[in-house]
Design a protein around this motif. Sequence first.
Motif, PDB file in Angstrom:
ATOM      1  N   GLY A  68      -5.907  -2.745   7.284  1.00  9.64           N
ATOM      2  CA  GLY A  68      -6.024  -2.952   5.965  1.00  9.64           C
ATOM      3  C   GLY A  68      -5.196  -1.747   5.417  1.00  9.64           C
ATOM      4  O   GLY A  68      -4.049  -1.029   5.859  1.00  9.64           O
ATOM      5  N   MET A  69      -5.553  -1.374   4.095  1.00  9.43           N
ATOM      6  CA  MET A  69      -4.917  -0.286   3.327  1.00  9.43           C
ATOM      7  C   MET A  69      -4.910   1.337   4.105  1.00  9.43           C
ATOM      8  O   MET A  69      -6.156   1.274   4.542  1.00  9.43           O
ATOM      9  CB  MET A  69      -5.318   0.080   1.923  1.00  9.43           C
ATOM     10  N   THR A 116       0.781  -1.313   0.153  1.00 11.95           N
ATOM     11  CA  THR A 116      -0.066   0.032   0.103  1.00 11.95           C
ATOM     12  C   THR A 116       0.913   1.361   0.186  1.00 11.95           C
ATOM     13  O   THR A 116       0.473   2.404  -0.405  1.00 11.95           O
ATOM     14  CB  THR A 116      -1.070  -0.091   1.111  1.00 11.95           C
TER      15      THR A 116
HETATM   16  S1  SF4 Z   1      -0.625   1.187   5.119  1.00 10.10           S
HETATM   17 FE1  SF4 Z   1       0.222   1.029   7.165  1.00 10.10          FE
HETATM   18  S2  SF4 Z   1       2.246  -0.192   6.630  1.00 10.10           S
HETATM   19 FE2  SF4 Z   1       1.423   0.633   4.767  1.00 10.10          FE
HETATM   20  S3  SF4 Z   1       2.647   2.102   4.178  1.00 10.10           S
HETATM   21 FE3  SF4 Z   1       0.831   2.867   5.342  1.00 10.10          FE
HETATM   22  S4  SF4 Z   1       1.171   3.276   7.641  1.00 10.10           S
HETATM   23 FE4  SF4 Z   1       2.789   1.919   6.385  1.00 10.10          FE
END
Ligand code: SF4
Length: 343
Positions: free
Chosen positions: A157-158, A121
Motif C-alpha cells: 500500500g502507501m 502515493t
Molecule cells: S509507495 Fe512504493 S511505488 Fe509509490 S512512490 Fe513509494 S516506493 Fe514508489
Amino acid sequence: MEPLDPRNLPPLELERAVAALGGRPEHAARLLAHVVRAGRRTAEGLRRMPRRVLDAVPWPLPRLEPVEHRVSRVAPFHKLAYRTADGRIVESVLIPVTQGRYSVCVSSQVGCRRGCLVCATGRIPHARDLETWEIVDQIVQGIRAAPGPVRAVVFLGMGEPLDCYERVMAAAEIASRPAVGIAQQKAITIGTAGIVPGIRRFARERRKFRLAVSLGSAVPERRRRLMPGVARWSLDELADAVREVYAAQRERQMIALTLLGGYNTGADEVEALARWLPDVPYRLSAIDVAPGPHHPFRPPTPAEADRFFETFRRVGQPFTRRLSGGADIEAACGMLAGRLATG
Ligand code: SF4
C-alpha cells in the motif's frame, strides 16, 4: 512503565515484556489472539491473565478511524480509508484472490519519499511512518470488512515498507504468529521499490516472508526515470541483493513489473529482463498501469501485452498477469488517500 500495546511489538519482544511482568509465553500468545485475531479493544473476555500484564495494556486500545469503504462495481475489490489520530489518511485494499478469499494490502507510511512516477502515493509528501499497531490495525479491520476469509497480507500500500523496516517486519511477524492465525509466512508479501540495503538485511536476517521487488524497467535509463528515488542503486546491485535473498530462502523470487503501453513492453525491454537476472528463479508479476492524472502513461493495448508475454516466454521464467481491477474505487495505491487528504 511504557504502555504495553501487544500490536506494537515484535512477538518475541512482547513475550519478554510479558515475562518481565510475571507472565509466561502463553499469556503473550493469548493477548495477541485476543487483540489481533479477535480484534478486541477491551479486556472483556480475556481470562486467566496476570493482573500486572492486564494493567500494563492501555485499554481500550486505540484504532484507526474508518472514513470510507468503497466496493468496486467491476470486480470484488474493496478500498478502505482510515484517519489516524493526527488527522492523516491511509488506505488498505481488499484484493479478491480465489474461491471467495481475499488478501489485505496495507500501508506502511503516510506519503512516501521515493517519488515513483506512476504512483499516486509518490505525490503525497512523506509525513511519517505508521506505528506498528497502525499497520496491524489495518489487517484487523480489513479482516472484519472482508466478505470472505483473509488468508494473505501484502505490504504494497502507501509507502515503501523497507524504509520502515522494523515496524513492517514486526507487523508481519505478528500476522504470521500461529496464535493469530491469519497467514503463514509465505502468504505474507513485502513489496519494495528496490531499497538495496533493506533487501540485503532481509536476506541476512533470513526472513521467510515473500519479497516482491518492483522493477519499473530492466533498462537503466527507463528505471531511473520511473523510480528516481531508488536510482542510487544500480540494476546490478539490485540483482545481487535479490541473489542474496534467493541464497537465504532457496525459494522462487517475485519481480513485479507495471506495464506501460509503448514504453516498457517492447522487445528491448524483454531482452534487458533476460540479461538482468538469468541465474535466479523468479516469477514475473505484471500489472497494467492504472491511468491517472499524475503520469503520462497508458495501459498496454491487448496486442502490446500479448507480444510482451509471448516474447517473455522465451526468458524461461514463469509470469502472472495480475488483475488490475478497482479503477472505479481508486484502488491504485495512494489515489483515494490523495483525494481525501487534499479534497
Ligand atoms: S509507495 Fe512504493 S511505488 Fe509509490 S512512490 Fe513509494 S516506493 Fe514508489
